[in-house]
Design an enzyme around this catalytic site. Sequence first.
Site, PDB file in Angstrom:
ATOM      1  N   HIS A 164       0.836  -1.198   0.000  1.00 24.13           N
ATOM      2  CA  HIS A 164       0.000   0.000   0.000  1.00 24.13           C
ATOM      3  C   HIS A 164       0.872   1.250   0.000  1.00 24.13           C
ATOM      4  O   HIS A 164       2.095   1.162   0.164  1.00 24.13           O
ATOM      5  CB  HIS A 164      -0.936  -0.003   1.221  1.00 24.13           C
ATOM      6  CG  HIS A 164      -0.222  -0.040   2.528  1.00 24.13           C
ATOM      7  ND1 HIS A 164      -0.204  -1.142   3.356  1.00 24.13           N
ATOM      8  CD2 HIS A 164       0.514   0.895   3.162  1.00 24.13           C
ATOM      9  CE1 HIS A 164       0.512  -0.876   4.435  1.00 24.13           C
ATOM     10  NE2 HIS A 164       0.962   0.349   4.334  1.00 24.13           N
TER      11      HIS A 164
HETATM   12  P1  TYD Z   1      -1.812  -3.064   7.402  1.00 24.78           P
HETATM   13  O1  TYD Z   1      -1.497  -1.616   7.436  1.00 24.78           O
HETATM   14  O2  TYD Z   1      -2.487  -3.590   6.174  1.00 24.78           O
HETATM   15  O3  TYD Z   1      -0.498  -3.916   7.709  1.00 24.78           O
HETATM   16  P2  TYD Z   1       0.818  -4.139   6.821  1.00 24.78           P
HETATM   17  O4  TYD Z   1       1.089  -2.876   6.098  1.00 24.78           O
HETATM   18  O5  TYD Z   1       1.878  -4.445   7.801  1.00 24.78           O
HETATM   19  O6  TYD Z   1       0.621  -5.291   5.924  1.00 24.78           O
HETATM   20  O7  TYD Z   1      -2.695  -3.402   8.678  1.00 24.78           O
HETATM   21  C1  TYD Z   1      -3.095  -4.727   8.984  1.00 24.78           C
HETATM   22  C2  TYD Z   1      -4.304  -4.666   9.910  1.00 24.78           C
HETATM   23  O8  TYD Z   1      -3.965  -4.029  11.135  1.00 24.78           O
HETATM   24  C3  TYD Z   1      -5.471  -3.890   9.322  1.00 24.78           C
HETATM   25  O9  TYD Z   1      -6.651  -4.562   9.717  1.00 24.78           O
HETATM   26  C4  TYD Z   1      -5.414  -2.550  10.000  1.00 24.78           C
HETATM   27  C5  TYD Z   1      -4.794  -2.888  11.352  1.00 24.78           C
HETATM   28  N1  TYD Z   1      -3.976  -1.781  11.896  1.00 24.78           N
HETATM   29  C6  TYD Z   1      -4.446  -1.063  12.969  1.00 24.78           C
HETATM   30  O10 TYD Z   1      -5.569  -1.282  13.474  1.00 24.78           O
HETATM   31  N2  TYD Z   1      -3.662  -0.060  13.462  1.00 24.78           N
HETATM   32  C7  TYD Z   1      -2.447   0.221  12.937  1.00 24.78           C
HETATM   33  O11 TYD Z   1      -1.738   1.147  13.428  1.00 24.78           O
HETATM   34  C8  TYD Z   1      -1.970  -0.540  11.826  1.00 24.78           C
HETATM   35  C9  TYD Z   1      -0.639  -0.255  11.188  1.00 24.78           C
HETATM   36  C10 TYD Z   1      -2.777  -1.532  11.339  1.00 24.78           C
END
Ligand code: TYD
Length: 169
Positions: free
Chosen positions: A86
């Site tokens: 992302h």
């Molecule tokens: P995501 O940002 O997609 O993780 P990565 O970039 O590491 O693959 O987030 C994964 C899940 O965690 C998503 O359901 C959102 C949640 N999340 C939070 O609730 N708070 C946060 O600060 C972060 C980074 C993610």
Amino acid sequence: MSLSNTPLPRTNGGQSRFDSPPASPALLTPVHKSRSLDDCRIIDLPKINDPRGNLTFIEGERHVPFEIRRVYYLYDVPGGAERGGHAHKDLHQLIIAMSGSFDVVLNDGKQQKRFHLNRSYNGMYVCPMIWRELDNFSSGSVCMVLASNLYDPADYYRNYDEFVQAKSS
Ligand code: TYD
């Protein structure tokens, strides 16, 4: 650090189970739109060498170019897993390999670079509007991320084509 021409996978993440109100409106400013890989860099953090064990510290707006408003970390990452997939509209981040190692692949819509992080006194500064993937996690690695704002799902581009379109519009 090495350059990779491998196209980035386009992954989609879920919504948080811990949703909170957006911290701020996620505005796509012209300055963010024009950000490139040249605005991202490895930051050398202060390191106090000590025979009892080394110490590194990070002060917001001093060692990182933003106020730190959130910290999160990835751990127990299974072999072969990929994270990220992302871009953020407004968020600044510093990504640190607190333990072990992993790769950060950054893409600004025009060029792509792969960075290998394996030192807890180095951080990868990622500015807004940069697509990122994290992979090649070593066993037991821990990835800590310092972020400039609270979690806000509206701040994400989770579709690569939409991200590229936003960069060029
Ligand atoms: P995501 O940002 O997609 O993780 P990565 O970039 O590491 O693959 O987030 C994964 C899940 O965690 C998503 O359901 C959102 C949640 N999340 C939070 O609730 N708070 C946060 O600060 C972060 C980074 C993610």
